[in-house]
Design a protein around this motif. Structure first.
Motif, PDB file in Angstrom:
ATOM      1  N   ARG A 109      30.355 -39.387   6.934  1.00 40.94           N
ATOM      2  CA  ARG A 109      30.483 -39.736   5.517  1.00 40.94           C
ATOM      3  C   ARG A 109      31.447 -40.884   5.260  1.00 40.94           C
ATOM      4  O   ARG A 109      31.332 -41.588   4.256  1.00 40.94           O
ATOM      5  CB  ARG A 109      30.943 -38.530   4.711  1.00 40.94           C
ATOM      6  CG  ARG A 109      29.778 -37.700   4.221  1.00 40.94           C
ATOM      7  CD  ARG A 109      30.185 -36.893   3.030  1.00 40.94           C
ATOM      8  NE  ARG A 109      30.696 -37.729   1.970  1.00 40.94           N
ATOM      9  CZ  ARG A 109      31.507 -37.306   1.028  1.00 40.94           C
ATOM     10  NH1 ARG A 109      31.914 -36.069   1.032  1.00 40.94           N
ATOM     11  NH2 ARG A 109      31.905 -38.120   0.080  1.00 40.94           N
ATOM     12  N   TRP A 112      29.555 -44.102   4.938  1.00 38.20           N
ATOM     13  CA  TRP A 112      28.816 -44.140   3.678  1.00 38.20           C
ATOM     14  C   TRP A 112      29.764 -44.519   2.533  1.00 38.20           C
ATOM     15  O   TRP A 112      29.458 -45.363   1.686  1.00 38.20           O
ATOM     16  CB  TRP A 112      28.181 -42.770   3.441  1.00 38.20           C
ATOM     17  CG  TRP A 112      27.047 -42.817   2.493  1.00 38.20           C
ATOM     18  CD1 TRP A 112      27.114 -42.727   1.132  1.00 38.20           C
ATOM     19  CD2 TRP A 112      25.663 -43.002   2.803  1.00 38.20           C
ATOM     20  NE1 TRP A 112      25.867 -42.834   0.581  1.00 38.20           N
ATOM     21  CE2 TRP A 112      24.960 -43.003   1.590  1.00 38.20           C
ATOM     22  CE3 TRP A 112      24.958 -43.161   4.006  1.00 38.20           C
ATOM     23  CZ2 TRP A 112      23.577 -43.152   1.526  1.00 38.20           C
ATOM     24  CZ3 TRP A 112      23.579 -43.308   3.923  1.00 38.20           C
ATOM     25  CH2 TRP A 112      22.907 -43.304   2.699  1.00 38.20           C
ATOM     26  N   MET A 176      24.125 -35.583   5.942  1.00 40.15           N
ATOM     27  CA  MET A 176      23.888 -34.261   6.521  1.00 40.15           C
ATOM     28  C   MET A 176      22.446 -34.054   6.957  1.00 40.15           C
ATOM     29  O   MET A 176      22.135 -33.091   7.624  1.00 40.15           O
ATOM     30  CB  MET A 176      24.260 -33.190   5.504  1.00 40.15           C
ATOM     31  CG  MET A 176      23.185 -32.991   4.464  1.00 40.15           C
ATOM     32  SD  MET A 176      23.913 -32.740   2.842  1.00 40.15           S
ATOM     33  CE  MET A 176      22.468 -32.362   1.866  1.00 40.15           C
TER      34      MET A 176
ATOM     35  N   TRP B 112      24.108 -44.690  -4.464  1.00 46.06           N
ATOM     36  CA  TRP B 112      24.848 -44.644  -3.208  1.00 46.06           C
ATOM     37  C   TRP B 112      25.866 -43.496  -3.253  1.00 46.06           C
ATOM     38  O   TRP B 112      26.006 -42.722  -2.310  1.00 46.06           O
ATOM     39  CB  TRP B 112      25.552 -45.986  -2.997  1.00 46.06           C
ATOM     40  CG  TRP B 112      25.913 -46.231  -1.577  1.00 46.06           C
ATOM     41  CD1 TRP B 112      27.048 -45.824  -0.963  1.00 46.06           C
ATOM     42  CD2 TRP B 112      25.134 -46.897  -0.592  1.00 46.06           C
ATOM     43  NE1 TRP B 112      27.030 -46.207   0.352  1.00 46.06           N
ATOM     44  CE2 TRP B 112      25.880 -46.867   0.608  1.00 46.06           C
ATOM     45  CE3 TRP B 112      23.883 -47.529  -0.604  1.00 46.06           C
ATOM     46  CZ2 TRP B 112      25.407 -47.440   1.788  1.00 46.06           C
ATOM     47  CZ3 TRP B 112      23.432 -48.096   0.579  1.00 46.06           C
ATOM     48  CH2 TRP B 112      24.176 -48.052   1.755  1.00 46.06           C
ATOM     49  N   VAL B 115      24.182 -39.997  -2.978  1.00 47.67           N
ATOM     50  CA  VAL B 115      23.730 -39.677  -1.619  1.00 47.67           C
ATOM     51  C   VAL B 115      24.945 -39.435  -0.716  1.00 47.67           C
ATOM     52  O   VAL B 115      24.963 -38.505   0.090  1.00 47.67           O
ATOM     53  CB  VAL B 115      22.829 -40.791  -1.053  1.00 47.67           C
ATOM     54  CG1 VAL B 115      22.364 -40.442   0.351  1.00 47.67           C
ATOM     55  CG2 VAL B 115      21.620 -40.986  -1.949  1.00 47.67           C
ATOM     56  N   GLY B 116      25.976 -40.247  -0.899  1.00 48.33           N
ATOM     57  CA  GLY B 116      27.198 -40.066  -0.110  1.00 48.33           C
ATOM     58  C   GLY B 116      27.867 -38.719  -0.369  1.00 48.33           C
ATOM     59  O   GLY B 116      28.539 -38.168   0.491  1.00 48.33           O
ATOM     60  N   SER B 117      27.667 -38.165  -1.569  1.00 44.69           N
ATOM     61  CA  SER B 117      28.272 -36.879  -1.925  1.00 44.69           C
ATOM     62  C   SER B 117      27.351 -35.701  -1.640  1.00 44.69           C
ATOM     63  O   SER B 117      27.637 -34.576  -2.064  1.00 44.69           O
ATOM     64  CB  SER B 117      28.606 -36.860  -3.428  1.00 44.69           C
ATOM     65  OG  SER B 117      29.600 -37.795  -3.728  1.00 44.69           O
ATOM     66  N   ALA B 118      26.261 -35.959  -0.940  1.00 43.60           N
ATOM     67  CA  ALA B 118      25.241 -34.921  -0.774  1.00 43.60           C
ATOM     68  C   ALA B 118      25.782 -33.638  -0.153  1.00 43.60           C
ATOM     69  O   ALA B 118      25.423 -32.536  -0.563  1.00 43.60           O
ATOM     70  CB  ALA B 118      24.087 -35.472   0.067  1.00 43.60           C
ATOM     71  N   HIS B 121      27.862 -31.836  -2.792  1.00 44.62           N
ATOM     72  CA  HIS B 121      27.086 -31.368  -3.945  1.00 44.62           C
ATOM     73  C   HIS B 121      25.617 -31.221  -3.549  1.00 44.62           C
ATOM     74  O   HIS B 121      24.759 -31.963  -4.042  1.00 44.62           O
ATOM     75  CB  HIS B 121      27.208 -32.360  -5.107  1.00 44.62           C
ATOM     76  CG  HIS B 121      28.623 -32.633  -5.520  1.00 44.62           C
ATOM     77  ND1 HIS B 121      29.321 -31.778  -6.332  1.00 44.62           N
ATOM     78  CD2 HIS B 121      29.463 -33.645  -5.215  1.00 44.62           C
ATOM     79  CE1 HIS B 121      30.543 -32.267  -6.525  1.00 44.62           C
ATOM     80  NE2 HIS B 121      30.652 -33.390  -5.854  1.00 44.62           N
ATOM     81  N   PRO B 122      25.343 -30.263  -2.661  1.00 47.37           N
ATOM     82  CA  PRO B 122      23.979 -30.172  -2.130  1.00 47.37           C
ATOM     83  C   PRO B 122      22.916 -29.870  -3.197  1.00 47.37           C
ATOM     84  O   PRO B 122      21.795 -30.363  -3.107  1.00 47.37           O
ATOM     85  CB  PRO B 122      24.068 -29.044  -1.098  1.00 47.37           C
ATOM     86  CG  PRO B 122      25.332 -28.311  -1.396  1.00 47.37           C
ATOM     87  CD  PRO B 122      26.252 -29.289  -2.054  1.00 47.37           C
ATOM     88  N   TYR B 125      22.203 -33.004  -5.154  1.00 41.30           N
ATOM     89  CA  TYR B 125      21.443 -33.924  -4.311  1.00 41.30           C
ATOM     90  C   TYR B 125      19.980 -33.480  -4.200  1.00 41.30           C
ATOM     91  O   TYR B 125      19.059 -34.292  -4.305  1.00 41.30           O
ATOM     92  CB  TYR B 125      22.084 -34.015  -2.926  1.00 41.30           C
ATOM     93  CG  TYR B 125      21.328 -34.912  -1.984  1.00 41.30           C
ATOM     94  CD1 TYR B 125      21.273 -36.287  -2.206  1.00 41.30           C
ATOM     95  CD2 TYR B 125      20.626 -34.395  -0.896  1.00 41.30           C
ATOM     96  CE1 TYR B 125      20.557 -37.120  -1.362  1.00 41.30           C
ATOM     97  CE2 TYR B 125      19.918 -35.216  -0.050  1.00 41.30           C
ATOM     98  CZ  TYR B 125      19.886 -36.581  -0.291  1.00 41.30           C
ATOM     99  OH  TYR B 125      19.161 -37.398   0.548  1.00 41.30           O
ATOM    100  N   ARG B 129      16.791 -35.608  -5.490  1.00 48.09           N
ATOM    101  CA  ARG B 129      15.647 -35.966  -4.645  1.00 48.09           C
ATOM    102  C   ARG B 129      14.346 -35.515  -5.295  1.00 48.09           C
ATOM    103  O   ARG B 129      13.353 -36.232  -5.304  1.00 48.09           O
ATOM    104  CB  ARG B 129      15.775 -35.327  -3.255  1.00 48.09           C
ATOM    105  CG  ARG B 129      16.789 -36.058  -2.377  1.00 48.09           C
ATOM    106  CD  ARG B 129      16.538 -35.792  -0.894  1.00 48.09           C
ATOM    107  NE  ARG B 129      15.250 -36.258  -0.452  1.00 48.09           N
ATOM    108  CZ  ARG B 129      15.028 -37.411   0.165  1.00 48.09           C
ATOM    109  NH1 ARG B 129      16.013 -38.238   0.391  1.00 48.09           N
ATOM    110  NH2 ARG B 129      13.825 -37.745   0.555  1.00 48.09           N
ATOM    111  N   ARG B 137       8.622 -41.770  -3.932  1.00 50.60           N
ATOM    112  CA  ARG B 137       8.044 -41.749  -2.588  1.00 50.60           C
ATOM    113  C   ARG B 137       6.562 -41.395  -2.633  1.00 50.60           C
ATOM    114  O   ARG B 137       5.791 -41.838  -1.788  1.00 50.60           O
ATOM    115  CB  ARG B 137       8.807 -40.766  -1.698  1.00 50.60           C
ATOM    116  CG  ARG B 137      10.247 -41.242  -1.423  1.00 50.60           C
ATOM    117  CD  ARG B 137      11.036 -40.211  -0.635  1.00 50.60           C
ATOM    118  NE  ARG B 137      10.603 -40.085   0.736  1.00 50.60           N
ATOM    119  CZ  ARG B 137      11.179 -40.660   1.785  1.00 50.60           C
ATOM    120  NH1 ARG B 137      12.242 -41.404   1.597  1.00 50.60           N
ATOM    121  NH2 ARG B 137      10.721 -40.497   2.994  1.00 50.60           N
TER     122      ARG B 137
END
Lengths: 199, 199
Positions: A109, A112, A176, B112, B115-118, B121-122, B125, B129, B137
């Motif tokens: 991380r 990132w 992750m 950014w 995503v960096g904090s994923a 903070h799952p 995140y 997504r 996508r």
């Protein structure tokens, strides 16, 4: 005698006490950098407190916070393996596997956060690219360049593009998220042969 | 009469006052999210203060900070253009250009940071997504899938890999770094035809 022995022992194998301090400082820097606030969380004070050393111990080695951060990042990101040179594909697979394995690292991380803070800390980011990233990209460029010279890769290949096409798919996910089995090889093969149907 | 007229005018085009508040709230959320501390900097209190609204105005629309952040991110990231469908290459170039142009956006850093904090903070995140990234996508997957069906792309192409190989090189740089002219097209062509020398 005991005192002297202890003293000698402590100095003998490469000044272990100072090495221990350096290790603790680097580790503390990476821990802070990996936290949510990233670069903003790192200060000489915070690193000293976390590493259990005095601020002067840090300033003796690093002139400022930026130099310490770049050193810590360089320590956390091992150089890419020098590929065996058997073929472009094997070399690229080796490098792609190494890149993909780095996601599992404790301090993924940090990187990132530093890239995310690039606008706010442009000099730190520039130094990070110069000291940590460019030498790694050089390894990739050299493999592609050798491939062009050996005739395995297209003449006139844009090396920067080739590097981006390899590194991009291997680094774009959240720190992750791991890649599926065989992903590194699949990226290399798609890069080499493309996804267009054969004529 | 003036009072009534004013009142009607204020209500008439889609409740402008409440829309103004929503816009201010979303903007404040993105501003905070783009700051160095990212997700950690966003709180209902901070957003309310910055947007000049009461906390209840926010809670009336969003149950919590996470919902507000995901809504703000979805607002900042426009849907990808629906490609014209002329050929896989043209469609991919259109999408690659759109992805590449997004770097210039004011709020590029928000993404950014999220995503960096994923890891920290799952759930946020995962929701990001699901709500913001997956629909985008889907547009890419559909183009690749159509290409496989039309015979332009390899049968059995791994769509996820194809998406990663397109998006990776277009998103890997720091938010402020722009790509060289013609980069989007170069990525698409390298993806379609590979970098191996023709036999």
């Amino acid at each position: 005698m005991t005192e002297l022995t202890d003293g000698s022992a402590a100095r003998a194998p490469g000044r272990p006490r100072s090495e221990r301090a350096e290790k603790a400082i680097v580790e503390a820097t990476l821990d802070l950098l990996a936290a949510e606030s990233g670069v903003a969380a790192v200060s000489i004070e915070a690193v000293a407190a976390r590493a259990g050393v005095g601020k002067t111990t840090i300033y003796r080695r690093w002139p400022n916070k930026e130099a310490l951060i770049v050193h810590a990042l360089a320590t956390a990101k091992a150089p890419l393996p020098v590929p065996s040179g058997a073929s472009v594909r094997e070399d690229l697979v080796e490098l792609a596997r190494a890149l993909s394995a780095e996601r599992r690292r404790k301090h993924a991380r940090c990187f990132w956060n530093v890239v995310g803070s690039a606008e706010k800390h442009p000099e730190l980011y520039a130094r990070y690219r110069q000291v940590v990233i460019e030498p790694r990209r050089d390894v990739l460029r050299a493999v592609l360049q050798r491939g062009v010279e050996s005739g395995e890769l297209r003449a006139g290949l844009d090396l920067e593009l080739g590097v981006a096409m390899l590194v991009g798919p291997l680094t774009m996910r959240a720190p992750m998220e791991l890649f599926p089995e065989g992903y590194a090889e699949a990226v290399v093969d798609a890069l080499l042969d493309g996804i267009r149907a054969p004529k």
